[in-house]
Design a protein around this motif. Structure first.
Motif, PDB file in Angstrom:
ATOM      1  N   GLU A  20     -23.675  27.954  83.864  1.00 56.24           N
ATOM      2  CA  GLU A  20     -23.397  26.867  84.811  1.00 56.24           C
ATOM      3  C   GLU A  20     -22.147  26.076  84.421  1.00 56.24           C
ATOM      4  OE1 GLU A  20     -25.141  22.535  86.237  1.00 56.24           O
ATOM      5  OE2 GLU A  20     -26.114  23.641  84.626  1.00 56.24           O
ATOM      6  N   LEU A  21     -22.004  25.768  83.132  1.00 55.43           N
ATOM      7  CA  LEU A  21     -20.971  24.818  82.713  1.00 55.43           C
ATOM      8  C   LEU A  21     -19.612  25.446  82.421  1.00 55.43           C
ATOM      9  CD1 LEU A  21     -23.071  22.509  80.354  1.00 55.43           C
ATOM     10  CD2 LEU A  21     -22.370  22.083  82.710  1.00 55.43           C
ATOM     11  N   ILE A  22     -19.594  26.633  81.825  1.00 58.35           N
ATOM     12  CA  ILE A  22     -18.320  27.226  81.407  1.00 58.35           C
ATOM     13  C   ILE A  22     -17.359  27.462  82.579  1.00 58.35           C
ATOM     14  CG2 ILE A  22     -17.278  29.344  80.482  1.00 58.35           C
ATOM     15  CD1 ILE A  22     -18.215  27.430  78.341  1.00 58.35           C
ATOM     16  N   PRO A  23     -17.803  27.973  83.735  1.00 55.31           N
ATOM     17  CA  PRO A  23     -16.839  28.186  84.832  1.00 55.31           C
ATOM     18  C   PRO A  23     -16.173  26.907  85.322  1.00 55.31           C
ATOM     19  CG  PRO A  23     -18.840  29.445  85.235  1.00 55.31           C
ATOM     20  CD  PRO A  23     -19.125  28.536  84.067  1.00 55.31           C
ATOM     21  N   ARG A  24     -16.768  25.737  85.075  1.00 53.05           N
ATOM     22  CA  ARG A  24     -16.196  24.472  85.537  1.00 53.05           C
ATOM     23  C   ARG A  24     -15.167  23.898  84.569  1.00 53.05           C
ATOM     24  NH1 ARG A  24     -21.766  21.158  86.786  1.00 53.05           N
ATOM     25  NH2 ARG A  24     -22.748  22.658  88.210  1.00 53.05           N
ATOM     26  N   LEU A  25     -15.133  24.422  83.352  1.00 58.94           N
ATOM     27  CA  LEU A  25     -14.356  23.791  82.299  1.00 58.94           C
ATOM     28  C   LEU A  25     -12.875  24.053  82.458  1.00 58.94           C
ATOM     29  CD1 LEU A  25     -14.929  22.119  79.750  1.00 58.94           C
ATOM     30  CD2 LEU A  25     -14.865  24.253  78.460  1.00 58.94           C
ATOM     31  N   GLN A  26     -12.084  22.992  82.370  1.00 61.84           N
ATOM     32  CA  GLN A  26     -10.630  23.090  82.384  1.00 61.84           C
ATOM     33  C   GLN A  26     -10.117  22.544  81.068  1.00 61.84           C
ATOM     34  OE1 GLN A  26      -9.313  21.021  85.905  1.00 61.84           O
ATOM     35  NE2 GLN A  26      -9.862  22.719  87.248  1.00 61.84           N
ATOM     36  N   PHE A  27      -9.436  23.390  80.304  1.00 60.73           N
ATOM     37  CA  PHE A  27      -9.028  23.000  78.964  1.00 60.73           C
ATOM     38  C   PHE A  27      -7.550  22.657  78.931  1.00 60.73           C
ATOM     39  CE2 PHE A  27      -7.508  24.189  74.643  1.00 60.73           C
ATOM     40  CZ  PHE A  27      -8.131  23.157  73.962  1.00 60.73           C
ATOM     41  N   ASP A  28      -7.252  21.489  78.370  1.00 58.73           N
ATOM     42  CA  ASP A  28      -5.879  21.051  78.142  1.00 58.73           C
ATOM     43  C   ASP A  28      -5.513  21.389  76.694  1.00 58.73           C
ATOM     44  OD1 ASP A  28      -3.534  19.694  77.620  1.00 58.73           O
ATOM     45  OD2 ASP A  28      -4.106  17.901  78.741  1.00 58.73           O
ATOM     46  N   PRO A  29      -4.438  22.151  76.464  1.00 55.69           N
ATOM     47  CA  PRO A  29      -4.065  22.526  75.084  1.00 55.69           C
ATOM     48  C   PRO A  29      -3.904  21.332  74.155  1.00 55.69           C
ATOM     49  CG  PRO A  29      -2.786  23.790  76.653  1.00 55.69           C
ATOM     50  CD  PRO A  29      -3.546  22.762  77.450  1.00 55.69           C
ATOM     51  N   HIS A  30      -3.610  20.158  74.705  1.00 58.90           N
ATOM     52  CA  HIS A  30      -3.459  18.976  73.864  1.00 58.90           C
ATOM     53  C   HIS A  30      -4.784  18.522  73.250  1.00 58.90           C
ATOM     54  CE1 HIS A  30       0.179  18.734  76.461  1.00 58.90           C
ATOM     55  NE2 HIS A  30       0.732  18.344  75.333  1.00 58.90           N
ATOM     56  N   LEU A  31      -5.896  19.070  73.741  1.00 55.84           N
ATOM     57  CA  LEU A  31      -7.207  18.667  73.260  1.00 55.84           C
ATOM     58  C   LEU A  31      -7.743  19.601  72.174  1.00 55.84           C
ATOM     59  CD1 LEU A  31      -8.907  17.787  76.682  1.00 55.84           C
ATOM     60  CD2 LEU A  31      -7.582  16.301  75.173  1.00 55.84           C
ATOM     61  N   TRP A  32      -6.861  20.370  71.566  1.00 53.09           N
ATOM     62  CA  TRP A  32      -7.294  21.393  70.623  1.00 53.09           C
ATOM     63  C   TRP A  32      -8.105  20.817  69.464  1.00 53.09           C
ATOM     64  CZ3 TRP A  32      -5.895  21.125  65.518  1.00 53.09           C
ATOM     65  CH2 TRP A  32      -4.824  20.265  65.197  1.00 53.09           C
ATOM     66  N   PHE A  33      -7.770  19.600  69.033  1.00 51.83           N
ATOM     67  CA  PHE A  33      -8.462  19.043  67.871  1.00 51.83           C
ATOM     68  C   PHE A  33      -9.930  18.754  68.167  1.00 51.83           C
ATOM     69  CE2 PHE A  33      -9.489  15.513  64.877  1.00 51.83           C
ATOM     70  CZ  PHE A  33      -9.404  16.262  63.714  1.00 51.83           C
ATOM     71  N   LEU A  34     -10.248  18.416  69.423  1.00 52.67           N
ATOM     72  CA  LEU A  34     -11.645  18.223  69.805  1.00 52.67           C
ATOM     73  C   LEU A  34     -12.464  19.477  69.531  1.00 52.67           C
ATOM     74  CD1 LEU A  34     -11.413  16.360  73.237  1.00 52.67           C
ATOM     75  CD2 LEU A  34     -12.644  15.549  71.223  1.00 52.67           C
ATOM     76  N   VAL A  35     -11.881  20.620  69.857  1.00 46.67           N
ATOM     77  CA  VAL A  35     -12.576  21.902  69.680  1.00 46.67           C
ATOM     78  C   VAL A  35     -12.646  22.282  68.205  1.00 46.67           C
ATOM     79  CG1 VAL A  35     -12.502  24.358  70.228  1.00 46.67           C
ATOM     80  CG2 VAL A  35     -11.882  22.663  71.972  1.00 46.67           C
ATOM     81  N   VAL A  36     -11.499  22.252  67.542  1.00 45.53           N
ATOM     82  CA  VAL A  36     -11.422  22.686  66.144  1.00 45.53           C
ATOM     83  C   VAL A  36     -12.297  21.814  65.245  1.00 45.53           C
ATOM     84  CG1 VAL A  36      -9.856  22.971  64.174  1.00 45.53           C
ATOM     85  CG2 VAL A  36      -9.148  23.727  66.452  1.00 45.53           C
ATOM     86  N   SER A  37     -12.399  20.529  65.577  1.00 47.97           N
ATOM     87  CA  SER A  37     -13.197  19.629  64.741  1.00 47.97           C
ATOM     88  C   SER A  37     -14.648  20.086  64.660  1.00 47.97           C
ATOM     89  CB  SER A  37     -13.126  18.198  65.286  1.00 47.97           C
ATOM     90  OG  SER A  37     -13.745  18.099  66.559  1.00 47.97           O
ATOM     91  N   GLN A  38     -15.200  20.590  65.766  1.00 47.78           N
ATOM     92  CA  GLN A  38     -16.588  21.062  65.757  1.00 47.78           C
ATOM     93  C   GLN A  38     -16.735  22.321  64.906  1.00 47.78           C
ATOM     94  OE1 GLN A  38     -19.111  19.253  67.232  1.00 47.78           O
ATOM     95  NE2 GLN A  38     -17.425  17.815  67.478  1.00 47.78           N
ATOM     96  N   TRP A  39     -15.726  23.168  64.926  1.00 50.86           N
ATOM     97  CA  TRP A  39     -15.757  24.343  64.067  1.00 50.86           C
ATOM     98  C   TRP A  39     -15.700  23.932  62.596  1.00 50.86           C
ATOM     99  CZ3 TRP A  39     -11.392  27.556  66.901  1.00 50.86           C
ATOM    100  CH2 TRP A  39     -11.803  27.787  68.232  1.00 50.86           C
ATOM    101  N   LEU A  40     -14.876  22.910  62.304  1.00 48.24           N
ATOM    102  CA  LEU A  40     -14.735  22.450  60.921  1.00 48.24           C
ATOM    103  C   LEU A  40     -16.030  21.820  60.405  1.00 48.24           C
ATOM    104  CD1 LEU A  40     -11.151  20.871  60.989  1.00 48.24           C
ATOM    105  CD2 LEU A  40     -11.846  23.078  60.018  1.00 48.24           C
ATOM    106  N   VAL A  41     -16.762  21.130  61.273  1.00 49.23           N
ATOM    107  CA  VAL A  41     -18.049  20.555  60.865  1.00 49.23           C
ATOM    108  C   VAL A  41     -18.997  21.672  60.433  1.00 49.23           C
ATOM    109  CG1 VAL A  41     -20.108  19.337  61.674  1.00 49.23           C
ATOM    110  CG2 VAL A  41     -17.844  18.470  62.263  1.00 49.23           C
TER     111      VAL A  41
END
Length: 299
Positions: free
Chosen positions: A46-67
């Motif tokens: 349901e959620l993934i097809p709606r997602l629009q990712f801005d490359p400037h937001l990369w740290f939001l994503v990487v931070s969860q991987w780092l945790v």
């Protein structure tokens, strides 16, 4: 706020049912099967097809991987030093490396930082935690759960994990323009069963009176998830020049309670289910205080 009340209510109902209602012995595993095999993939679809990712937001994503990576490094090292079993190391890595960035995170972010903060939180959740659950989480569960650890067996487990398959399908559907309204509604209704059933299942097995040998791992695990992990992300973000709402949401998502699906994954792979469920339940309750404190500090 109603979403947070739902979390507490479902957890409480599970506790009461276990104590007074004599539920069937196989109820919790059956509920966990539905959550992992049906509800979680539906939510991802349901959620993934709606997602629009801005490359400037990369740290939001990487931070969860780092945790998650930080939890793996920390608990593997501590586990070797303290003589913990592989099951305990795996359980702590799963429940304290993956955050409840959606069911607890979404209502908290909206309450603390408004719709703009919630929009950033969705990016951290979908591309950060969900991907790490589907890849790193399954990898840890298989290896530390004692299953065959050959590269082929591990790769098969990861690639056939229902949420990972749903993630790939969701990306394709998003590129094709999304689901028809009826399909979207069906997925929403199925995915909506995840939170109440998962927390009810956790409540069935939750024991707030811990054994003496469980206090140390619970304290260390929640110390990482609720305090040290967000502090590390704050330091890394500041060093990289992140600031404002982006840094605030990064830290708050890193500070969220343990992920429900991670505890169920630990249960399915026999990674100290009692310990994993205790960390989850206590972590959710504590996060209702610690996350607003982080928000106050950041503001």
């Amino acid at each position: 706020m109603s979403a947070l009340v739902l979390l507490a209510l479902c957890l409480l109902l599970g506790l009461l049912a276990a104590r007074y209602a004599s539920p069937p012995a196989g109820l919790a595993p059956a509920l966990n099967w539905w959550v992992i095999q049906i509800a979680l993939p539906a939510l991802v679809l349901e959620l993934i097809p709606r997602l629009q990712f801005d490359p400037h937001l990369w740290f939001l994503v990487v931070s969860q991987w780092l945790v998650f990576i930080g939890a793996l490094a920390l608990f593997h090292t501590l586990g070797k030093w303290l003589g913990w079993s592989r099951a305990r190391i795996g359980a702590l890595t799963l429940v304290c490396g993956l955050g409840n960035t959606s069911f607890v995170g979404y209502p908290m972010l909206e309450a603390l930082q408004g719709r703009e903060g919630l929009a950033l939180g969705v990016v951290a959740d979908q591309l950060g935690c969900f991907i790490m659950l589907s890849l790193g989480g399954v990898l840890v569960a298989v290896i530390y759960g004692g299953a065959s650890a050959s590269p082929r067996a591990v790769a098969r487990k990861v690639l056939l994990f229902p949420a990972f398959l749903a993630l790939l399908a969701g990306v394709v559907v998003g590129q094709l323009g999304g689901w028809p309204p009826m399909a979207d509604e069906i997925l929403h209704r199925i995915g909506a069963t995840l939170t109440p059933l998962a927390l009810f299942s956790v409540g069935l097995r939750l024991k707030l009176s811990l054994h003496r040998h469980q206090w140390l791992p619970v304290t260390l695990g929640l110390g990482w998830k609720l305090a040290l992990a967000p502090l590390v992300m704050l330091g890394i973000g500041g060093a990289l020049g992140m600031h404002g709402l982006l840094l605030t949401i990064t830290v708050l998502q890193a500070a969220m309670a343990p992920m429900i699906s991670a505890a169920i994954l630990a249960d399915q792979h026999d990674l100290e289910p009692d310990l994993a469920n205790a960390i989850l339940g206590i972590g959710i309750l504590l996060s209702l205080l610690t996350v607003p404190l982080w928000n106050l500090l950041l503001s």
